[in-house]
Scaffold this motif. Structure first.
Motif, PDB file in Angstrom:
ATOM      1  N   TYR A 230       1.830  24.807 -28.117  1.00 47.03           N
ATOM      2  CA  TYR A 230       2.403  23.671 -27.382  1.00 47.03           C
ATOM      3  C   TYR A 230       2.400  23.967 -25.893  1.00 47.03           C
ATOM      4  N   LEU A 231       2.821  25.184 -25.545  1.00 51.81           N
ATOM      5  CA  LEU A 231       2.859  25.540 -24.134  1.00 51.81           C
ATOM      6  C   LEU A 231       1.455  25.622 -23.553  1.00 51.81           C
ATOM      7  N   ASP A 232       0.521  26.116 -24.349  1.00 52.97           N
ATOM      8  CA  ASP A 232      -0.844  26.268 -23.843  1.00 52.97           C
ATOM      9  C   ASP A 232      -1.538  24.939 -23.642  1.00 52.97           C
ATOM     10  N   GLU A 233      -1.327  24.026 -24.587  1.00 59.93           N
ATOM     11  CA  GLU A 233      -2.112  22.807 -24.557  1.00 59.93           C
ATOM     12  C   GLU A 233      -1.532  21.758 -23.631  1.00 59.93           C
ATOM     13  N   ALA A 234      -0.520  22.117 -22.874  1.00 61.83           N
ATOM     14  CA  ALA A 234       0.167  21.109 -22.070  1.00 61.83           C
ATOM     15  C   ALA A 234      -0.797  20.412 -21.137  1.00 61.83           C
ATOM     16  N   GLU A 235      -0.672  19.109 -21.133  1.00 65.91           N
ATOM     17  CA  GLU A 235      -1.532  18.318 -20.272  1.00 65.91           C
ATOM     18  C   GLU A 235      -0.789  18.046 -19.001  1.00 65.91           C
ATOM     19  N   ARG A 236      -1.429  18.218 -17.892  1.00 59.78           N
ATOM     20  CA  ARG A 236      -0.717  18.080 -16.636  1.00 59.78           C
ATOM     21  C   ARG A 236      -1.367  16.992 -15.815  1.00 59.78           C
ATOM     22  N   LYS A 237      -0.570  15.963 -15.504  1.00 54.88           N
ATOM     23  CA  LYS A 237      -1.132  14.821 -14.760  1.00 54.88           C
ATOM     24  C   LYS A 237      -0.034  14.232 -13.898  1.00 54.88           C
ATOM     25  N   ILE A 238      -0.406  13.862 -12.681  1.00 58.28           N
ATOM     26  CA  ILE A 238       0.568  13.146 -11.849  1.00 58.28           C
ATOM     27  C   ILE A 238      -0.035  11.803 -11.493  1.00 58.28           C
ATOM     28  N   GLU A 239       0.689  10.723 -11.856  1.00 56.84           N
ATOM     29  CA  GLU A 239       0.128   9.381 -11.665  1.00 56.84           C
ATOM     30  C   GLU A 239       1.079   8.494 -10.910  1.00 56.84           C
ATOM     31  N   LEU A 240       0.497   7.496 -10.244  1.00 55.29           N
ATOM     32  CA  LEU A 240       1.276   6.516  -9.508  1.00 55.29           C
ATOM     33  C   LEU A 240       1.140   5.175 -10.216  1.00 55.29           C
ATOM     34  N   MET A 241       2.299   4.507 -10.404  1.00 55.41           N
ATOM     35  CA  MET A 241       2.263   3.211 -11.067  1.00 55.41           C
ATOM     36  C   MET A 241       2.040   2.122 -10.036  1.00 55.41           C
ATOM     37  N   THR A 242       1.089   1.251 -10.290  1.00 56.43           N
ATOM     38  CA  THR A 242       0.904   0.127  -9.377  1.00 56.43           C
ATOM     39  C   THR A 242       0.976  -1.153 -10.169  1.00 56.43           C
ATOM     40  N   LYS A 243       1.445  -2.193  -9.490  1.00 56.96           N
ATOM     41  CA  LYS A 243       1.549  -3.481 -10.162  1.00 56.96           C
ATOM     42  C   LYS A 243       0.852  -4.519  -9.319  1.00 56.96           C
ATOM     43  N   SER A 244       0.000  -5.317  -9.946  1.00 55.59           N
ATOM     44  CA  SER A 244      -0.611  -6.405  -9.195  1.00 55.59           C
ATOM     45  C   SER A 244      -0.648  -7.635 -10.066  1.00 55.59           C
ATOM     46  N   GLU A 245      -0.743  -8.779  -9.423  1.00 53.26           N
ATOM     47  CA  GLU A 245      -0.789 -10.041 -10.141  1.00 53.26           C
ATOM     48  C   GLU A 245      -1.955 -10.060 -11.106  1.00 53.26           C
ATOM     49  N   ALA A 246      -3.101  -9.588 -10.589  1.00 52.07           N
ATOM     50  CA  ALA A 246      -4.338  -9.680 -11.370  1.00 52.07           C
ATOM     51  C   ALA A 246      -4.330  -8.714 -12.550  1.00 52.07           C
ATOM     52  N   GLU A 247      -4.008  -7.430 -12.250  1.00 43.32           N
ATOM     53  CA  GLU A 247      -4.218  -6.432 -13.293  1.00 43.32           C
ATOM     54  C   GLU A 247      -2.942  -5.958 -13.966  1.00 43.32           C
ATOM     55  N   GLY A 248      -1.808  -6.460 -13.494  1.00 43.16           N
ATOM     56  CA  GLY A 248      -0.562  -6.002 -14.120  1.00 43.16           C
ATOM     57  C   GLY A 248      -0.250  -4.565 -13.726  1.00 43.16           C
ATOM     58  N   VAL A 249       0.313  -3.823 -14.675  1.00 38.53           N
ATOM     59  CA  VAL A 249       0.741  -2.458 -14.378  1.00 38.53           C
ATOM     60  C   VAL A 249      -0.395  -1.483 -14.668  1.00 38.53           C
ATOM     61  N   LYS A 250      -0.673  -0.622 -13.695  1.00 41.24           N
ATOM     62  CA  LYS A 250      -1.750   0.366 -13.909  1.00 41.24           C
ATOM     63  C   LYS A 250      -1.278   1.730 -13.420  1.00 41.24           C
ATOM     64  N   LEU A 251      -1.922   2.755 -13.967  1.00 40.92           N
ATOM     65  CA  LEU A 251      -1.623   4.106 -13.509  1.00 40.92           C
ATOM     66  C   LEU A 251      -2.836   4.692 -12.809  1.00 40.92           C
ATOM     67  N   GLN A 252      -2.575   5.263 -11.630  1.00 40.58           N
ATOM     68  CA  GLN A 252      -3.687   5.890 -10.908  1.00 40.58           C
ATOM     69  C   GLN A 252      -3.309   7.313 -10.546  1.00 40.58           C
ATOM     70  N   PRO A 253      -4.299   8.156 -10.318  1.00 41.15           N
ATOM     71  CA  PRO A 253      -3.967   9.521  -9.885  1.00 41.15           C
ATOM     72  C   PRO A 253      -3.222   9.469  -8.558  1.00 41.15           C
ATOM     73  N   PHE A 254      -2.265  10.372  -8.419  1.00 39.93           N
ATOM     74  CA  PHE A 254      -1.393  10.335  -7.258  1.00 39.93           C
ATOM     75  C   PHE A 254      -1.717  11.479  -6.310  1.00 39.93           C
ATOM     76  N   HIS A 255      -1.741  11.161  -5.030  1.00 45.51           N
ATOM     77  CA  HIS A 255      -1.936  12.203  -4.028  1.00 45.51           C
ATOM     78  C   HIS A 255      -0.868  12.081  -2.968  1.00 45.51           C
ATOM     79  N   HIS A 256      -0.251  13.198  -2.668  1.00 44.03           N
ATOM     80  CA  HIS A 256       0.737  13.206  -1.587  1.00 44.03           C
ATOM     81  C   HIS A 256       0.088  13.872  -0.392  1.00 44.03           C
ATOM     82  N   GLU A 257       0.322  13.299   0.775  1.00 43.63           N
ATOM     83  CA  GLU A 257      -0.419  13.806   1.931  1.00 43.63           C
ATOM     84  C   GLU A 257      -0.025  15.231   2.306  1.00 43.63           C
TER      85      GLU A 257
END
Lengths: 96, 532
Positions: A56-83
């Motif tokens: 369990y500890l080894d297989e951990a998946e690591r992802k940081i995502e940003l939630m965005t919402k738009s009229e057209a596409e609704g809720v989406k997740l994108q990769p997140f980058h902090h400056e």
């Protein structure tokens, strides 16, 4: 927790229950009042749980995502980058 | 010197001046300047004596009249206006009217608000130190000319206003039970997915991600971006919490966070949208807002309140290093515990081996097994002997009574005897089998006794069957006086089959005779001449 079907908790709950089972096997073995057969089976069970906990500890998946919402596409997740911040590593070191 | 109590309660009643007052202006007199020398003094007193004569000509006001004039002047000069100041010496006696001083750094005004202006309760709860805006008319105190403000409305201003609002909201949410301990959910021990509601560019998110990275890098992180101060921030934060709840797969825990700031900056987190969103979230919420000292209503309704964003991240996840160390420890304990068990078992086995001489037991067992085999062999032999004996007896009977002519019956008897014998043998064998399998539990004596009983039973059965056989045997019948009538080797049963002159062989219980039929005689016994 109510949302187990939908959430990632399903896996986490398994880990937690496996850890608990491991602790139980240890407790029984260390009490010392088991028959030989029972001791061996508890030992096997304990090893099995231990292996899954490590994986369990080894297989951990690591992802940081940003939630965005738009009229057209609704809720989406994108990769997140902090400056001004970068993740240190991609996950735990793989166990040998 | 504040104006206190009911107007006029402490003031002596004034007596009205004579009607002459006020009608005439007093002549300017040297009374206003003090005497300079003795000469002047006598001059003054002279003048005084002189003025008293003309008293009735002087016009003057009473104090009350003067006071009323001032009041009129003040009231006319100012329409109702707003005044900003700080409340002090606030008092509300039983009359219900409010009295306080309104002050700024340098000056002070007395304010009164009459019950009639605010109905049943205070419009806002007032406290010393509060900054308020007072709408009122300037006036003077009727009896003393001090300026006062007769307030029509009082509103909180600045910090005070916010405090008040927060208090009111806090009371309302507390009453609805939103802060109750029993509502608070427990956090998952090993979260796989975490949601964060915060500004995506702020310091808070950076602190949280750093902590998560260091402590529990196995996470999926989803950030719901929101303004964390200013216009619309409360609504955006609430939306973020709702959106995370609706995500699939949903996070195991949510952190709502922002960095330090003033009370105004953090104000959004006291507002209804945020508090309600946290209350209705099915996922546990951790708040990390501002610093230790900042406590917002969102903190009160959250499942866990952390002092800072970093603290919030720390409480959300376990420590990977700690967990790995614990698992390593478990592994060691597992191995050593099972090894202990094995050693213990081996030791017990050795003890037992030393305590009991297994070889002698084995020898005893094999002896018993041998004697049982011997016993069963003897039993077998005995049964067979008995059977043979019976067979021989039967054969002897067979030989002496020439049973050859009635082969069927004999055959039946023989078959019966054989099957009985076989049955007995089988049951004997079965008993032996059973006894053999019970060797462990049964002592030799008991075994022998049982065997003996079985043998006796077998013998009994044999005897009974032999007796039955004997009873059925034709020999018995003959012994009772019957004879077997044969003609031409055939057994005769019907007289109609015989004709006079036929030769008959009659077998009796003892011996046999030859006879000839004389004549048939229906219903009567045949007579036969006995040829000797």
């Amino acid at each position: 927790m109510k949302r187990e079907e939908k959430s990632a908790t399903g896996v986490a709950a398994t880990f937690e229950s496996q850890l608990a089972r491991l602790q139980e096997s240890l407790k029984r073995l260390e009490r010392g009042d088991l028959s030989l057969d029972e001791s061996l089976s508890e030992y096997e069970q304990g090893l099995k749980m231990l292996k899954s906990c490590y994986s369990y500890l080894d297989e951990a998946e690591r992802k940081i995502e940003l939630m965005t919402k738009s009229e057209a596409e609704g809720v989406k997740l994108q990769p997140f980058h902090h400056e001004s911040w970068e993740p240190r590593r991609n996950g735990p070191e793989k166990k040998q | 010197m504040a104006l206190r109590g009911r107007p006029g309660s402490n003031r002596p009643r004034l007596r009205p001046l004579p009607p002459s007052a006020g009608r005439k202006r007093p002549r300017p007199s040297s009374l206003s300047s003090g005497p300079k020398n003795g000469q002047e003094v006598s001059q003054v007193t002279q003048e005084l004596d002189q003025s008293s004569e003309t008293e009735k000509d002087r016009s003057f006001l009473t104090v009350t009249e003067a006071a009323l004039k001032v009041r009129q002047l003040v009231e006319d000069a100012f329409p109702p206006l707003w005044i900003l100041g700080e409340v002090s010496s606030f008092r509300q006696p039983r009359s219900g009217h409010i009295y306080f001083s309104l002050k700024d750094g340098r000056s002070l005004l007395h304010v009164v608000m009459f019950r009639s202006s605010f109905g049943a309760g205070l419009p806002v709860p007032l406290k010393d130190g509060m900054e308020v805006l007072v709408l009122g008319r300037l006036s003077t105190y009727e009896r003393g000319s001090e300026v006062q403000v007769i307030a029509q409305r009082i509103e909180p201003h600045g910090q005070g206003a916010l405090e008040l609002q927060r208090e009111a909201l806090e009371k309302r949410f507390a009453k609805a039970g939103l802060f109750a301990e029993s509502r608070k959910k427990s956090l998952p021990r090993f979260p796989r997915r975490i949601g964060i509601v915060s500004s995506p560019t702020g310091a808070a998110i950076r602190d949280i991600l750093t902590t998560l990275d260091r402590q529990w890098p196995l996470l999926n992180v989803v950030i719901a971006p929101a303004r964390v101060q200013g216009e619309g921030s409360a609504e955006q934060v609430a939306e973020g919490i709702d959106a995370l709840n609706a995500l699939s797969p949903a996070p195991d825990v949510i952190i709502v966070s922002r960095g330090g700031g003033s009370v105004e900056h953090l104000w959004g987190f006291n507002l209804e949208p945020v508090v309600l969103a946290i209350a209705r979230s099915e996922i546990p919420v951790i708040t990390g807002i501002g610093h230790e000292v900042d406590e917002t209503l969102a903190d009160l309704v959250a499942d866990i309140r952390a002092a800072t964003p970093t603290a919030a991240a720390k409480v959300a996840v376990p420590e990977l290093k700690e967990l790995e160390a614990y698992l390593g420890d478990c592994e060691r304990r597992l191995h050593s515990a099972s090894r202990r068990q094995l050693d213990h078992a081996r030791q017990r086995l050795d003890e037992i081996g030393e305590r009991y001489d297994f070889r002698s037991i084995k020898a005893a067992l094999s002896r018993q097994r041998a004697s049982l085999g011997d016993f069963s062999a003897r039993l077998n032999r005995g049964i067979r002997q008995r059977l043979r004996f019976e067979y021989e007896r039967l054969a002897a009977m067979e030989g002496s009574y020439a049973f050859r002519v009635v082969p069927n019956q004999l055959e039946d008897h023989r078959r019966l005897l054989k099957s009985v014998g076989e049955g007995l043998e089988r049951s004997m064998a079965g008993c032996l089998q059973e006894s053999r399998s019970q060797l462990k539990h049964v002592s030799m004596e008991r075994l022998q006794a049982a065997m003996l009983r079985q043998l006796q039973r077998g013998q009994q059965q044999m005897a009974q069957t032999a007796a039955k056989l004997e009873a059925l045997s034709p020999l018995r019948v003959l012994a009772r006086g019957y004879g077997i009538v044969l003609s031409d080797g055939q057994v005769m049963k019907d007289a109609a089959d015989l004709a006079p002159g036929d030769l008959l062989d009659i077998r009796l219980s003892q011996g046999q005779v030859r006879a000839r039929v004389e004549n048939d005689d229906d219903g009567e016994a045949k007579e036969g001449e006995v040829k000797s």
